[in-house]
Design a protein around this motif. Structure first.
Motif, PDB file in Angstrom:
ATOM      1  N   SER A   1       0.846  -1.192   0.000  1.00  0.00           N
ATOM      2  CA  SER A   1       0.000   0.000   0.000  1.00  0.00           C
ATOM      3  C   SER A   1       0.882   1.242   0.000  1.00  0.00           C
ATOM      4  N   VAL A   2       0.360   2.309  -0.612  1.00  0.00           N
ATOM      5  CA  VAL A   2       1.070   3.586  -0.666  1.00  0.00           C
ATOM      6  C   VAL A   2       0.066   4.690  -0.366  1.00  0.00           C
ATOM      7  N   ASN A   3       0.360   5.506   0.640  1.00  0.00           N
ATOM      8  CA  ASN A   3      -0.515   6.627   0.981  1.00  0.00           C
ATOM      9  C   ASN A   3       0.009   7.893   0.313  1.00  0.00           C
ATOM     10  N   VAL A   4      -0.801   8.479  -0.579  1.00  0.00           N
ATOM     11  CA  VAL A   4      -0.335   9.614  -1.389  1.00  0.00           C
ATOM     12  C   VAL A   4      -1.006  10.933  -1.017  1.00  0.00           C
ATOM     13  N   GLY A   5      -1.895  10.926  -0.031  1.00  0.00           N
ATOM     14  CA  GLY A   5      -2.566  12.166   0.332  1.00  0.00           C
ATOM     15  C   GLY A   5      -3.210  12.101   1.696  1.00  0.00           C
ATOM     16  N   THR A   6      -3.406  13.263   2.299  1.00  0.00           N
ATOM     17  CA  THR A   6      -4.168  13.374   3.537  1.00  0.00           C
ATOM     18  C   THR A   6      -4.914  14.703   3.514  1.00  0.00           C
ATOM     19  N   THR A   7      -5.914  14.799   4.351  1.00  0.00           N
ATOM     20  CA  THR A   7      -6.634  16.071   4.473  1.00  0.00           C
ATOM     21  C   THR A   7      -5.703  17.168   4.968  1.00  0.00           C
TER      22      THR A   7
ATOM     23  N   ASP B   1       1.303  -5.736 -15.835  1.00  0.00           N
ATOM     24  CA  ASP B   1       2.023  -6.378 -16.942  1.00  0.00           C
ATOM     25  C   ASP B   1       2.999  -7.435 -16.449  1.00  0.00           C
ATOM     26  N   VAL B   2       3.744  -7.111 -15.395  1.00  0.00           N
ATOM     27  CA  VAL B   2       4.764  -8.033 -14.881  1.00  0.00           C
ATOM     28  C   VAL B   2       4.139  -9.309 -14.336  1.00  0.00           C
ATOM     29  N   SER B   3       2.945  -9.202 -13.741  1.00  0.00           N
ATOM     30  CA  SER B   3       2.333 -10.377 -13.097  1.00  0.00           C
ATOM     31  C   SER B   3       1.182 -10.974 -13.908  1.00  0.00           C
ATOM     32  N   LYS B   4       1.099 -10.644 -15.195  1.00  0.00           N
ATOM     33  CA  LYS B   4      -0.057 -11.084 -15.997  1.00  0.00           C
ATOM     34  C   LYS B   4      -0.164 -12.601 -16.121  1.00  0.00           C
ATOM     35  N   ASP B   5       0.954 -13.310 -15.982  1.00  0.00           N
ATOM     36  CA  ASP B   5       0.919 -14.776 -16.098  1.00  0.00           C
ATOM     37  C   ASP B   5       0.912 -15.474 -14.739  1.00  0.00           C
ATOM     38  N   LYS B   6       0.822 -14.705 -13.663  1.00  0.00           N
ATOM     39  CA  LYS B   6       0.789 -15.276 -12.322  1.00  0.00           C
ATOM     40  C   LYS B   6      -0.636 -15.670 -11.944  1.00  0.00           C
ATOM     41  N   PRO B   7      -0.799 -16.584 -10.973  1.00  0.00           N
ATOM     42  CA  PRO B   7      -2.149 -16.990 -10.545  1.00  0.00           C
ATOM     43  C   PRO B   7      -2.991 -15.818 -10.052  1.00  0.00           C
ATOM     44  N   VAL B   8      -2.356 -14.851  -9.362  1.00  0.00           N
ATOM     45  CA  VAL B   8      -3.046 -13.653  -8.885  1.00  0.00           C
ATOM     46  C   VAL B   8      -2.300 -12.430  -9.406  1.00  0.00           C
ATOM     47  N   ASN B   9      -3.018 -11.545 -10.099  1.00  0.00           N
ATOM     48  CA  ASN B   9      -2.395 -10.320 -10.581  1.00  0.00           C
ATOM     49  C   ASN B   9      -1.916  -9.497  -9.391  1.00  0.00           C
ATOM     50  N   GLY B  10      -0.688  -9.011  -9.464  1.00  0.00           N
ATOM     51  CA  GLY B  10      -0.121  -8.245  -8.360  1.00  0.00           C
ATOM     52  C   GLY B  10      -0.952  -7.048  -7.957  1.00  0.00           C
ATOM     53  N   CYS B  11      -1.713  -6.480  -8.896  1.00  0.00           N
ATOM     54  CA  CYS B  11      -2.531  -5.305  -8.582  1.00  0.00           C
ATOM     55  C   CYS B  11      -3.651  -5.627  -7.597  1.00  0.00           C
ATOM     56  N   ALA B  12      -4.026  -6.902  -7.487  1.00  0.00           N
ATOM     57  CA  ALA B  12      -5.045  -7.302  -6.506  1.00  0.00           C
ATOM     58  C   ALA B  12      -4.495  -7.216  -5.086  1.00  0.00           C
ATOM     59  N   LYS B  13      -3.167  -7.084  -4.961  1.00  0.00           N
ATOM     60  CA  LYS B  13      -2.532  -6.985  -3.641  1.00  0.00           C
ATOM     61  C   LYS B  13      -1.941  -5.593  -3.414  1.00  0.00           C
ATOM     62  N   LEU B  14      -2.380  -4.613  -4.208  1.00  0.00           N
ATOM     63  CA  LEU B  14      -1.814  -3.264  -4.149  1.00  0.00           C
ATOM     64  C   LEU B  14      -2.915  -2.222  -3.987  1.00  0.00           C
ATOM     65  N   VAL B  15      -2.834  -1.420  -2.930  1.00  0.00           N
ATOM     66  CA  VAL B  15      -3.826  -0.376  -2.660  1.00  0.00           C
ATOM     67  C   VAL B  15      -3.126   0.977  -2.579  1.00  0.00           C
ATOM     68  N   VAL B  16      -3.739   1.983  -3.173  1.00  0.00           N
ATOM     69  CA  VAL B  16      -3.249   3.350  -3.053  1.00  0.00           C
ATOM     70  C   VAL B  16      -4.270   4.125  -2.229  1.00  0.00           C
ATOM     71  N   PHE B  17      -3.789   4.895  -1.238  1.00  0.00           N
ATOM     72  CA  PHE B  17      -4.648   5.505  -0.225  1.00  0.00           C
ATOM     73  C   PHE B  17      -4.566   7.026  -0.201  1.00  0.00           C
ATOM     74  N   CYS B  18      -5.638   7.618   0.315  1.00  0.00           N
ATOM     75  CA  CYS B  18      -5.620   8.951   0.903  1.00  0.00           C
ATOM     76  C   CYS B  18      -6.167   8.790   2.322  1.00  0.00           C
ATOM     77  N   ASN B  19      -5.513   9.396   3.288  1.00  0.00           N
ATOM     78  CA  ASN B  19      -5.907   9.262   4.701  1.00  0.00           C
ATOM     79  C   ASN B  19      -5.907   7.803   5.167  1.00  0.00           C
TER      80      ASN B  19
ATOM     81  N   ILE C   1     -11.856  13.189  -3.149  1.00  0.00           N
ATOM     82  CA  ILE C   1     -13.014  12.907  -2.296  1.00  0.00           C
ATOM     83  C   ILE C   1     -12.569  12.694  -0.855  1.00  0.00           C
ATOM     84  N   GLY C   2     -11.518  11.894  -0.667  1.00  0.00           N
ATOM     85  CA  GLY C   2     -11.030  11.620   0.676  1.00  0.00           C
ATOM     86  C   GLY C   2     -10.462  12.849   1.351  1.00  0.00           C
ATOM     87  N   MET C   3      -9.685  13.619   0.599  1.00  0.00           N
ATOM     88  CA  MET C   3      -9.054  14.810   1.169  1.00  0.00           C
ATOM     89  C   MET C   3     -10.095  15.839   1.607  1.00  0.00           C
ATOM     90  N   VAL C   4     -11.051  16.135   0.758  1.00  0.00           N
ATOM     91  CA  VAL C   4     -12.029  17.174   1.052  1.00  0.00           C
ATOM     92  C   VAL C   4     -12.995  16.749   2.146  1.00  0.00           C
TER      93      VAL C   4
END
Length: 453
Positions: free
Chosen positions: A148-154, A175-193, A391-394
């Motif tokens: 996870s990566v937090n890129v913003g806060t109020t 792209d890198v994980s397209k042939d893996k059983p689980v796409n890496g993006c399913a384990k990646l979250v980008v956050f605000c707050n 939306i999260g910031m405001v």
């Protein structure tokens, strides 16, 4: 007597017929004392500490399941954001740190381990940049680690340089994980707050303001709330709201009991109880179906955001009355691939990406587990991120995006993630470009109401 015979019968029905469960017990572990200049030494210290602290986590969870008759679906670990720990090292890639975390998860038998994370809401340090650049390879090479990566806060605004970088990272990870059983993006979250005590994956990490080790619990009961909604069919909204609140109170009491007992047996503090309606692909375990039971022909119809606002608020009100430890996200999740009713709503075109964005103003998180066409540009992904984080910031709330570009797939086609992650149709994305906006970089300043001391 703690529970009356009637309450015991109601609770048994919740477990047996309405899919109530403790969705997760998550042990948060601080790794701040594991930092070392030599990355191999740091990785060994990380391995030793996690293995020592969490050695009995799975067993305790299983014992409580048997003794209390309470399903505990996942046992998980969250750790200090690795960018904070690895910054002291000489490493130019943090993939080995991720491999160490994955090794711990496998040997301990936990479902997921979160904390391959960075906090970049105001700026990006060299360590943060290395971690973000390591994400595609790290998530492709490991099974149990979440990032996870937090890129913003109020308070700080939105770091648009980080938003641009994360759009590119999501694209590369897919792209890198397209042939893996689980796409890496399913384990990646980008956050605000991002909350520092969230027990739910993929966004869990152990915040730097937390203690050395804690137990956080996530309770989930969409089926129970659906049953409550059916009891108030045709009744005024305020009566329905009261019924949902009372049911949330009962659910929370069970989570409080499990969390307190798990923390006692593991010899750590009980952190928080996250009362979130977290759905699964199973029929009868859907937030979308609750909204439809409230009176919508299909999730996404006019009135959906209002119904979700009421639902989320009542869940929080009932939970707060039942526990002094309520925290994390606590509300209603609306992931597309993990909610049978939401999947159906996408199939019948009653919901769009834009409507989902509107719903995130009142849900507990944001745009979650959404498959988008594989040819979606990195700047378009960054634009979606920026909209969500505004939306999260405001609104001074947590918002997040777990977007999954599906390589080779177009809107309307099906993509499968497997297990609890489910599968879903690929959603249509607006074709108009936002590249000039994203490429400006810089930082969106904090809103006026953030200047409070």
């Amino acid at each position: 007597m703690i529970f009356s015979p009637v309450e015991i019968e109601q609770t048994v029905n919740m477990f047996m017929r309405q899919k109530l469960d403790i969705r997760c017990i998550t042990m948060g572990i601080s790794l701040l004392d594991c930092a070392a200049e030599d990355s191999k030494v740091a990785c060994q210290k990380i391995y030793d500490k996690i293995m020592k602290r969490a050695q009995n986590l799975v067993k305790v969870g299983q014992d409580i399941e048997k003794e209390f008759g309470v399903p505990i679906i996942n046992k998980r670990i969250s750790v200090t954001p690795i960018a904070l720990v690895a910054g002291a090292s000489n490493a130019t890639s943090y993939v080995d740190y991720c491999r160490t975390l994955d090794k711990c998860a496998h040997e301990l038998g936990v479902n997921f381990l979160g904390g391959f994370s960075a906090l970049v809401q105001k700026g990006i340090t060299p360590s943060d940049k290395i971690l973000i650049e390591s994400i595609p390879e790290a998530l492709a090479e490991t099974e149990c680690v979440c990032s996870s990566v937090n890129v913003g806060t109020t308070k700080n605004g939105i770091n648009m340089n980080a938003v641009k970088l994360m759009g590119e990272t999501i694209k590369k990870t897919a792209d890198v994980s397209k042939d893996k059983p689980v796409n890496g993006c399913a384990k990646l979250v980008v956050f605000c707050n991002a909350p520092e005590d969230n027990p739910f994956m993929a966004g869990a990490f152990h915040g730097p303001g937390e203690g050395d080790a804690v137990i956080n619990v996530g309770v989930s009961g969409p089926g129970v709330i659906l049953a409550a909604a059916k009891e108030f069919k045709g009744k005024p909204i305020n009566e329905l709201a009261d019924g949902i609140k009372k049911m949330a109170f009962k659910i929370t009491r069970m989570g409080q009991l499990v969390g307190t007992e798990a923390a006692r047996r593991l010899g750590v503090d009980f952190g928080i109880l996250d009362l979130s309606l977290a759905p699964t692909p199973a029929v009868g375990d859907s937030v979308a179906r609750i909204l439809e039971e409230i009176g919508l022909e299909g999730c996404g119809a006019p009135g959906t955001t209002a119904a979700l606002a009421m639902l989320t608020d009542m869940v929080k009100k009932g939970g707060v009355m039942a526990s002094t430890n309520v925290g994390g996200l606590s509300g209603a999740f609306i992931p597309v691939s993990e909610d049978e009713g939401m999947i159906n709503a996408v199939k019948q075109n009653s919901i769009s990406l834009e409507k989902l964005e509107a719903m995130t103003t009142v849900c507990s998180v944001g745009l979650d587990m959404i498959a988008i066409p594989g040819d979606t540009s990195a700047t378009t992904i960054s634009g979606i991120l920026a909209d969500e984080f505004a939306i999260g910031m405001v609104n001074n709330k947590t918002t997040a995006c777990r977007l999954i570009p599906a390589p080779g797939k177009k809107a309307g086609e099906w993509v499968e993630f497997g297990g609890l992650l489910g599968g879903c149709p690929v959603m249509n994305v607006n074709k108009f470009s936002c590249a000039d906006f994203i490429n400006r970089g810089g930082r969106i300043p904090a809103p006026i109401h953030s200047f409070r001391n």
